[in-house]
Scaffold this active site. Structure first.
Site, PDB file in Angstrom:
ATOM      1  N   HIS A   1      -8.009  -5.313  -0.098  1.00  0.00           N
ATOM      2  CA  HIS A   1      -6.753  -4.588   0.054  1.00  0.00           C
ATOM      3  C   HIS A   1      -5.824  -5.313   1.030  1.00  0.00           C
ATOM      4  CE1 HIS A   1      -4.163  -1.115  -0.213  1.00  0.00           C
ATOM      5  NE2 HIS A   1      -4.196  -0.928   1.087  1.00  0.00           N
TER       6      HIS A   1
ATOM      7  N   SER B   1       0.826  -1.205   0.000  1.00  0.00           N
ATOM      8  CA  SER B   1       0.000   0.000   0.000  1.00  0.00           C
ATOM      9  C   SER B   1       0.866   1.264   0.000  1.00  0.00           C
ATOM     10  CB  SER B   1      -0.963  -0.029   1.189  1.00  0.00           C
ATOM     11  OG  SER B   1      -1.985   0.929   1.043  1.00  0.00           O
TER      12      SER B   1
ATOM     13  N   ASP C   1     -10.169  -4.830  -4.472  1.00  0.00           N
ATOM     14  CA  ASP C   1      -9.521  -3.894  -3.544  1.00  0.00           C
ATOM     15  C   ASP C   1     -10.332  -2.609  -3.516  1.00  0.00           C
ATOM     16  OD1 ASP C   1      -7.839  -1.993  -2.292  1.00  0.00           O
ATOM     17  OD2 ASP C   1      -6.037  -3.037  -2.949  1.00  0.00           O
TER      18      ASP C   1
END
Length: 274
Positions: free
Chosen positions: A254, A95, A225
């Site tokens: 995610h 991320s 996601d």
């Protein structure tokens, strides 16, 4: 605790497990190095040296008022790798940590890096612009900022209990332990630091950084996601990196390093050994 102090006086915590070829992990927002623990214990047990730090302002690191941006994050990482004299590393970013990896390679090159991995990562650009119509509108990030100022603890619980792990999908089985662990990591971070980091991860354009990747790169992204949509992130990054391999996890959220940790671990090991 293992810590070091950066050139601008920020104390950073890091963990250094095992021996062998180094694998360096960069965590997501607003978490810390503990978010990688499933991958670190697995890969360290396979004969690798696993290193992860708490980004400035997050976790057990100190909370400077300024410097909560990608350039500082990348420079902090560079100083950590220099301090530990890391060579031939596999550099992995989840991320926001994927942005940290990209900016590190863009600013400092790949001399210490043998391979790279971007997992549910934000590059090349999260924000919707004229040149990036597939990104998310600024109103999304303004909403996160407003939520953080209004009630950060509630915001973090709602993110973890909803879109981060797709616990808001029909039929999803919520893990209260995962939600509480996410919340705890987030609340360890500084309020100002995690607030500023929203701008850092959403508005930083990593396009030119990705073009500087010369090493084999693995991209893992879930096609459900809800935090970092795959079209403007994983798929777009794969088109910019010359030596990229994209693995799409059907239906994955995610936070797939937790929900799909066995698959992620196996895919990372195969990539590292290839």
């Amino acid at each position: 605790m293992s810590t070091f102090t950066t050139s601008d006086g920020v104390e950073l915590y890091y963990k250094d497990w095992g021996q062998g070829q180094p694998i360096v992990f960069c965590h997501g927002w607003p978490l810390n190095a503990d978010s990688w623990e499933s991958q670190m214990i697995f890969l360290a047990s396979k004969g690798y040296r696993c290193i992860a730090h708490d980004r400035r302002g997050h976790g057990r690191s100190s909370q400077p008022w300024d410097g909560n941006d990608m350039d500082h994050y990348a420079d902090d990482l560079a100083q950590l790798l220099d301090k530990l004299d890391v060579k031939n590393a596999v550099l992995l970013g989840f991320s926001t940590g994927g942005g940290e990896v990209a900016r590190y390679i863009g600013r400092h090159g790949g001399k210490r890096v043998a391979k790279a991995g971007l997992i549910s990562a934000v590059p090349p650009l999260m924000l919707q612009t004229g040149a990036n119509p597939g990104g998310l509108p600024i109103s999304v990030f303004d909403g996160i900022r407003a939520g953080a100022l209004a009630n950060r603890a509630e915001l973090y619980r709602d993110i973890a209990g909803g879109p981060f792990y797709n616990f808001n999908r029909p039929g999803a089985v919520r893990s209260e332990g995962l939600v509480q662990a996410w919340w705890m990591q987030g609340m360890m971070g500084g309020h100002k630091n995690t607030y500023d980091s929203i701008k850092a991860f959403s508005e930083t354009d990593f396009t030119e950084d990705l073009k500087k990747f010369t090493m084999p790169t693995l991209i893992i992204h879930g096609d459900d996601d809800q935090i970092v949509p795959i079209e403007a992130a994983g798929k777009a990054a794969a088109k910019l990196i010359k030596h990229a391999k994209l693995l799409v996890y059907p239906g994955a959220p995610h936070g797939l390093t937790d929900t799909h940790k066995d698959q992620v671990n196996a895919d990372l090991l195969a990539f590292i050994q290839s």
